[in-house]
Motif scaffolding. Sequence first.
Motif, PDB file in Angstrom:
ATOM      1  N   GLU A 117      -8.002   6.090   2.285  1.00 57.26           N
ATOM      2  CA  GLU A 117      -7.331   5.040   3.051  1.00 57.26           C
ATOM      3  C   GLU A 117      -7.378   3.742   2.259  1.00 57.26           C
ATOM      4  OE1 GLU A 117      -5.259   2.795   5.090  1.00 57.26           O
ATOM      5  OE2 GLU A 117      -5.483   4.810   5.944  1.00 57.26           O
ATOM      6  N   PRO A 118      -6.216   3.246   1.812  1.00 50.51           N
ATOM      7  CA  PRO A 118      -6.226   2.041   0.979  1.00 50.51           C
ATOM      8  C   PRO A 118      -6.358   0.728   1.743  1.00 50.51           C
ATOM      9  CG  PRO A 118      -3.992   2.846   1.221  1.00 50.51           C
ATOM     10  CD  PRO A 118      -4.895   3.851   1.901  1.00 50.51           C
ATOM     11  N   PHE A 119      -5.991   0.706   3.035  1.00 48.34           N
ATOM     12  CA  PHE A 119      -6.048  -0.547   3.790  1.00 48.34           C
ATOM     13  C   PHE A 119      -7.449  -0.743   4.352  1.00 48.34           C
ATOM     14  CE2 PHE A 119      -1.536   0.450   3.839  1.00 48.34           C
ATOM     15  CZ  PHE A 119      -0.991  -0.777   3.496  1.00 48.34           C
ATOM     16  N   LYS A 120      -8.101  -1.831   3.987  1.00 51.76           N
ATOM     17  CA  LYS A 120      -9.485  -2.091   4.389  1.00 51.76           C
ATOM     18  C   LYS A 120      -9.668  -2.122   5.911  1.00 51.76           C
ATOM     19  CE  LYS A 120     -13.778  -3.413   3.498  1.00 51.76           C
ATOM     20  NZ  LYS A 120     -14.754  -2.372   3.811  1.00 51.76           N
TER      21      LYS A 120
ATOM     22  N   VAL B 170       0.712  -5.538  -1.142  1.00 53.47           N
ATOM     23  CA  VAL B 170       1.720  -5.219  -0.129  1.00 53.47           C
ATOM     24  C   VAL B 170       1.468  -6.046   1.129  1.00 53.47           C
ATOM     25  CG1 VAL B 170       2.011  -2.856  -0.978  1.00 53.47           C
ATOM     26  CG2 VAL B 170       0.425  -3.301   0.886  1.00 53.47           C
ATOM     27  N   GLU B 171       2.495  -6.155   1.946  1.00 50.61           N
ATOM     28  CA  GLU B 171       2.365  -6.836   3.223  1.00 50.61           C
ATOM     29  C   GLU B 171       1.635  -5.932   4.213  1.00 50.61           C
ATOM     30  OE1 GLU B 171       3.258 -10.139   3.990  1.00 50.61           O
ATOM     31  OE2 GLU B 171       3.299 -10.047   1.816  1.00 50.61           O
ATOM     32  N   TYR B 172       0.756  -6.535   5.001  1.00 49.94           N
ATOM     33  CA  TYR B 172      -0.038  -5.818   5.998  1.00 49.94           C
ATOM     34  C   TYR B 172       0.093  -6.539   7.333  1.00 49.94           C
ATOM     35  CZ  TYR B 172      -4.081  -4.153   8.584  1.00 49.94           C
ATOM     36  OH  TYR B 172      -4.894  -3.615   9.548  1.00 49.94           O
ATOM     37  N   SER B 173       0.219  -5.766   8.401  1.00 49.54           N
ATOM     38  CA  SER B 173       0.271  -6.332   9.744  1.00 49.54           C
ATOM     39  C   SER B 173      -0.688  -5.565  10.636  1.00 49.54           C
ATOM     40  CB  SER B 173       1.693  -6.233  10.309  1.00 49.54           C
ATOM     41  OG  SER B 173       1.687  -6.580  11.679  1.00 49.54           O
TER      42      SER B 173
ATOM     43  N   SER C 126       2.636   1.618  10.551  1.00 50.69           N
ATOM     44  CA  SER C 126       3.943   1.466   9.904  1.00 50.69           C
ATOM     45  C   SER C 126       3.827   0.951   8.477  1.00 50.69           C
ATOM     46  CB  SER C 126       4.808   0.488  10.712  1.00 50.69           C
ATOM     47  OG  SER C 126       4.981   0.954  12.010  1.00 50.69           O
ATOM     48  N   MET C 127       2.671   1.159   7.862  1.00 52.75           N
ATOM     49  CA  MET C 127       2.473   0.633   6.522  1.00 52.75           C
ATOM     50  C   MET C 127       2.017   1.729   5.583  1.00 52.75           C
ATOM     51  SD  MET C 127       0.545  -2.862   7.445  1.00 52.75           S
ATOM     52  CE  MET C 127      -0.601  -1.915   8.385  1.00 52.75           C
ATOM     53  N   GLY C 128       2.507   1.623   4.371  1.00 57.82           N
ATOM     54  CA  GLY C 128       2.072   2.520   3.313  1.00 57.82           C
ATOM     55  C   GLY C 128       1.894   1.723   2.046  1.00 57.82           C
ATOM     56  N   ILE C 129       1.756   2.416   0.944  1.00 56.00           N
ATOM     57  CA  ILE C 129       1.503   1.721  -0.318  1.00 56.00           C
ATOM     58  C   ILE C 129       2.734   0.990  -0.842  1.00 56.00           C
ATOM     59  CG2 ILE C 129      -0.427   3.206  -0.922  1.00 56.00           C
ATOM     60  CD1 ILE C 129       1.420   4.649  -2.899  1.00 56.00           C
TER      61      ILE C 129
ATOM     62  N   GLU D 222       0.125 -10.379   6.345  1.00 55.23           N
ATOM     63  CA  GLU D 222      -0.677 -10.966   5.270  1.00 55.23           C
ATOM     64  C   GLU D 222      -0.568 -10.031   4.075  1.00 55.23           C
ATOM     65  OE1 GLU D 222      -5.144  -9.543   5.740  1.00 55.23           O
ATOM     66  OE2 GLU D 222      -4.400 -10.339   7.655  1.00 55.23           O
ATOM     67  N   THR D 223      -0.910 -10.507   2.919  1.00 49.84           N
ATOM     68  CA  THR D 223      -0.868  -9.680   1.722  1.00 49.84           C
ATOM     69  C   THR D 223      -2.221  -9.025   1.518  1.00 49.84           C
ATOM     70  OG1 THR D 223       0.779 -11.109   0.706  1.00 49.84           O
ATOM     71  CG2 THR D 223      -0.461  -9.671  -0.767  1.00 49.84           C
ATOM     72  N   GLN D 224      -2.192  -7.716   1.277  1.00 55.05           N
ATOM     73  CA  GLN D 224      -3.417  -6.986   0.950  1.00 55.05           C
ATOM     74  C   GLN D 224      -3.270  -6.369  -0.434  1.00 55.05           C
ATOM     75  OE1 GLN D 224      -5.538  -4.406   3.408  1.00 55.05           O
ATOM     76  NE2 GLN D 224      -5.943  -6.032   4.845  1.00 55.05           N
TER      77      GLN D 224
END
Length: 164
Positions: A3-6, A42-45, A51-54, A68-70
């Motif tokens: 999982e790349p999103f913290k 990438v943009e993160y919400s 609804s987010m991927g790499i 926000e940008t992650q």
Amino acid sequence: GYEPFKPTYDQALRNFRLNPKYSQKIHHFNFGLARKDEVRKVEYSSERRGSMGIEGLIQYESEGGTTETQELELKNVSKISGEVHSSNPDLALIVKIDTEGSEYEIIDALAENDNNLNLIDGLMLEWHDSGQNENLVKTLLDSGFRVVSLNSHSTTIGSMYAFR
């Protein structure tokens, strides 16, 4: 699990702690898988986590929320799949891919790099943008999989299973 999103990774850790009996069996990593090792911004919400991927937010999903940008750490999927297989040579390798649009990049990379797709015994895959679906199915069939596609009439999202 990768999982790349913290924030999503941290939520997974909280969920694992709720099930200590099983959580010891889970190997989890705070990075994503892609064609090559790299870092992407990438943009993160937080309101649209599913609804987010790499590649960032999926465009056809409903707009709204703050972003926000992650910075995401990504690692070469072929190298990682080879390491997983080498660490567990006598076990079937079943892969679940739910990557909000980068499933094509991942499957293509596995097929291209010494055909690491052959290391996989089964796939559970969520796909996006059906315009690329024919190539995805062809790649899996050419690698010896049988493919069952669900939601094949959708133009935005669906599922498929591939098995040997």
